[in-house]
Design a protein around this motif. Structure first.
Motif, PDB file in Angstrom:
ATOM      1  N   MET A   1      93.230  76.745  22.655  1.00 39.42           N
ATOM      2  CA  MET A   1      94.314  77.504  22.071  1.00 39.42           C
ATOM      3  C   MET A   1      95.163  78.081  23.203  1.00 39.42           C
ATOM      4  N   ASP A   2      96.433  78.206  22.961  1.00 39.11           N
ATOM      5  CA  ASP A   2      97.374  78.669  23.977  1.00 39.11           C
ATOM      6  C   ASP A   2      97.326  80.190  24.108  1.00 39.11           C
ATOM      7  N   ALA A   3      97.569  80.694  25.311  1.00 40.16           N
ATOM      8  CA  ALA A   3      97.489  82.132  25.568  1.00 40.16           C
ATOM      9  C   ALA A   3      98.548  82.905  24.790  1.00 40.16           C
ATOM     10  N   THR A   4      99.730  82.308  24.590  1.00 43.84           N
ATOM     11  CA  THR A   4     100.776  83.014  23.842  1.00 43.84           C
ATOM     12  C   THR A   4     100.379  83.212  22.386  1.00 43.84           C
ATOM     13  N   GLU A   5      99.640  82.258  21.839  1.00 41.25           N
ATOM     14  CA  GLU A   5      99.153  82.405  20.469  1.00 41.25           C
ATOM     15  C   GLU A   5      98.102  83.512  20.386  1.00 41.25           C
ATOM     16  N   LYS A  45      86.529  72.621  27.160  1.00 37.68           N
ATOM     17  CA  LYS A  45      87.615  73.238  26.400  1.00 37.68           C
ATOM     18  C   LYS A  45      87.176  74.561  25.784  1.00 37.68           C
ATOM     19  N   ASP A  49      88.636  78.296  26.452  1.00 36.58           N
ATOM     20  CA  ASP A  49      89.138  79.123  25.345  1.00 36.58           C
ATOM     21  C   ASP A  49      88.461  80.493  25.333  1.00 36.58           C
ATOM     22  N   ARG A  52      89.852  82.535  28.207  1.00 34.31           N
ATOM     23  CA  ARG A  52      91.224  82.940  27.901  1.00 34.31           C
ATOM     24  C   ARG A  52      91.231  84.083  26.884  1.00 34.31           C
TER      25      ARG A  52
END
Length: 122
Positions: A1-5, A45, A49, A52
């Motif tokens: 998952m992206d950090a901005t999300e 992955k 995650d 992060r």
């Protein structure tokens, strides 16, 4: 998952998500050991995650993270369209029409000058 999300999640949601990822990692390790699972990239992955999520959770608890809306890329400027019909010429701004007409005249005279020079050379 992206950090901005992840920055858009609340602290409780982040804690729940990290716990969920840890359980998935635990189960995935057993599946890879028992040769039930062939894709080992899932482990890497999931570890990323988790890291992060924990980083953003720590930042949120320290009050460092501010949720920002994504910034849209700037739109390029539009080019002036050349009027091709009489109606379009009437509807177009006069300065644009004058520039187009002048450009056409300049290119015609330049072409005539080149033809004359080529004729003189022969």
């Amino acid at each position: 998952m992206d950090a901005t999300e992840l920055k858009n999640f609340s602290v409780d949601e982040l804690k729940g998500r990290v716990l969920q990822w840890r359980e998935e990692l635990f189960r995935s390790k057993f599946k890879t050991q028992s040769a039930e699972k062939k894709d080992t990239s899932v482990l890497k992955k999931l570890r990323k995650d988790i890291a992060r999520g924990l980083t953003i959770l720590t930042q949120k608890q320290a009050g460092e993270v501010q949720v920002k809306a994504p910034i849209a890329p700037p739109t390029p400027p539009k080019k002036a369209k050349v009027a091709k019909t009489a109606k379009a010429v009437e509807a177009a701004p006069q300065d644009v029409v004058a520039n187009v007409v002048e450009d056409k005249k300049a290119t015609k005279t330049a072409k005539k000058g080149k033809k004359r020079q080529e004729g003189e050379k022969k």
